[in-house]
Design a protein around this motif. Structure first.
Motif, short mmCIF file in Angstrom:
data_model
loop_
_atom_site.label_atom_id
_atom_site.label_comp_id
_atom_site.label_asym_id
_atom_site.label_seq_id
_atom_site.Cartn_x
_atom_site.Cartn_y
_atom_site.Cartn_z
N THR A 31 35.09 9.92 37.82
CA THR A 31 35.66 8.98 36.64
C THR A 31 36.41 7.86 37.46
O THR A 31 36.67 8.13 38.79
CB THR A 31 36.58 9.56 35.68
OG1 THR A 31 37.73 9.98 36.32
CG2 THR A 31 35.62 10.69 34.84
N ARG A 61 26.50 3.39 37.70
CA ARG A 61 27.30 3.82 36.60
C ARG A 61 26.59 4.79 35.76
O ARG A 61 25.46 4.33 35.33
CB ARG A 61 27.89 2.72 35.67
CG ARG A 61 29.07 3.11 34.58
CD ARG A 61 29.75 1.72 34.20
NE ARG A 61 30.75 2.34 33.21
CZ ARG A 61 31.48 1.63 32.81
NH1 ARG A 61 31.37 0.40 32.81
NH2 ARG A 61 32.48 1.92 31.74
N THR A 62 26.94 5.92 35.19
CA THR A 62 26.42 6.94 34.40
C THR A 62 26.51 6.47 32.85
O THR A 62 27.31 5.84 32.69
CB THR A 62 26.72 8.24 34.85
OG1 THR A 62 27.83 8.42 34.30
CG2 THR A 62 26.42 8.66 36.20
N ALA A 63 25.69 7.27 32.26
CA ALA A 63 25.68 7.06 30.77
C ALA A 63 26.92 7.36 30.24
O ALA A 63 27.28 6.67 29.22
CB ALA A 63 24.64 7.86 30.12
N ASP A 64 27.73 8.25 30.85
CA ASP A 64 29.11 8.41 30.16
C ASP A 64 30.01 7.97 30.81
O ASP A 64 31.27 8.46 30.93
CB ASP A 64 29.30 10.27 30.32
CG ASP A 64 29.12 10.81 31.59
OD1 ASP A 64 28.86 9.88 32.59
OD2 ASP A 64 29.16 11.87 31.97
N ALA A 65 29.81 6.69 31.49
CA ALA A 65 31.03 5.99 31.93
C ALA A 65 31.50 6.40 33.26
O ALA A 65 32.65 6.02 33.51
CB ALA A 65 31.80 5.49 31.11
N ARG A 66 30.94 7.12 34.06
CA ARG A 66 31.20 7.85 35.38
C ARG A 66 30.54 7.05 36.44
O ARG A 66 29.58 6.34 36.21
CB ARG A 66 31.26 9.22 35.33
CG ARG A 66 32.04 10.14 34.70
CD ARG A 66 32.32 11.47 34.71
NE ARG A 66 30.92 12.08 34.40
CZ ARG A 66 30.64 13.49 34.86
NH1 ARG A 66 31.48 14.20 35.31
NH2 ARG A 66 29.47 13.86 34.62
N TYR A 67 30.88 7.41 37.55
CA TYR A 67 30.21 6.77 38.76
C TYR A 67 29.52 7.64 39.69
O TYR A 67 30.04 9.03 39.94
CB TYR A 67 31.10 5.98 39.48
CG TYR A 67 31.75 4.69 38.54
CD1 TYR A 67 31.24 3.45 38.83
CD2 TYR A 67 32.95 5.05 37.82
CE1 TYR A 67 31.64 2.40 37.87
CE2 TYR A 67 33.53 3.81 37.08
CZ TYR A 67 32.89 2.58 37.04
OH TYR A 67 33.13 1.50 36.22
#
Length: 252
Positions: A31, A61-67
């Motif tokens: 995150t 950036r992933t779908a859940d707003a992580r990297y």
């Protein structure tokens, strides 16, 4: 940890590299808060730099707003062929060693104060290890590490100058004892490690010397501490190390 990237005067490039270094095999997805904590950057700065990395393709950036690390970094990594080529050259000989011993076989190079595993073959009935390709093993507590440190004056000096963690009661952390162990490794051309990294494992390693006389890597066998006569693997291991070194000379 990537260290504190928020030091005064730290260049933007260093901060970008610190962000990339915050990702590890254990934590490949992070995150914004985790990246800021690992780099020491303010969240606003980390967010801005992550935006630049995302735009460049170094971070996704992933779908859940992580990297996570992006494809562009992966493609650049493919250009670092030296460990890959070494592994490909050594693999057939490591296969022979594995068939002869029925134990774990691994190949490592010296990389920034650690033994970087570039190839491995796991024995199906041998002792379980956490080693994987890309893993970084401590120099002082592994046979490949002791070999690599023994033949690198700089690595040995740095190793003896810093506190060393004990992984088991048998881990050598005393500088005087470690210096003696490395000297013995150079004298004998082989290193033995008895339950220093894991309480139930023994490893033995030899240096791989190329045609110029340079130690390029170390190859080892890792087996259960209950295996009788651990010294019986020495001849096969020396033969394998010599064969890999000869193959490197042919390749070069």
């Amino acid at each position: 940890m990537a260290g504190n990237a928020n030091e005064p005067g730290r260049a933007t490039s260093s901060r970008l590299l610190a962000i990339l270094e915050s990702f590890t095999p254990r934590d490949p997805v992070l995150t914004l808060a985790e990246i800021a904590a690992r780099t020491g950057l303010p969240k606003s700065t980390a967010h801005r730099l992550l935006g630049e990395l995302v735009e460049w393709g170094g971070v996704e950036r992933t779908a859940d707003a992580r990297y996570q690390v992006g494809l562009r970094v992966w493609k650049l990594g493919l250009l670092a062929q030296s460990p890959k080529v070494l592994g490909e050259i050594a693999h057939p000989i490591m296969e022979d060693l594995h068939r002869a011993s029925a134990e774990n076989v691994q190949l490592a190079i010296l990389d920034r104060g650690a033994a970087l595993v570039v190839e491995r073959i796991r024995g199906s009935d041998s002792v379980h290890t956490f080693t994987r390709i890309g893993a970084r093993l401590p120099l002082h507590a592994t046979a490949v590490g002791k070999v690599l440190a023994a033949y690198s004056p700089e690595a040995e000096r740095e190793l003896l100058d810093r506190p060393l963690p004990a992984f088991t009661p048998h881990t050598i952390t005393d500088p005087k004892r470690l210096r003696s162990a490395l000297a013995r490794t150079r004298a004998q051309g082989i290193a033995y490690v008895f339950e220093e990294m894991s309480a139930d494992a023994v490893s033995v390693a030899c240096p791989i010397v190329d045609g110029t006389g340079e130690v390029r890597a170390a190859v080892s066998i890792v087996f259960r501490s209950t295996v009788p006569n651990p010294y019986r693997f020495a001849a096969a291991l020396r033969t394998a190390a010599y064969g890999i070194g000869r193959s490197l000379g042919s390749f070069n």
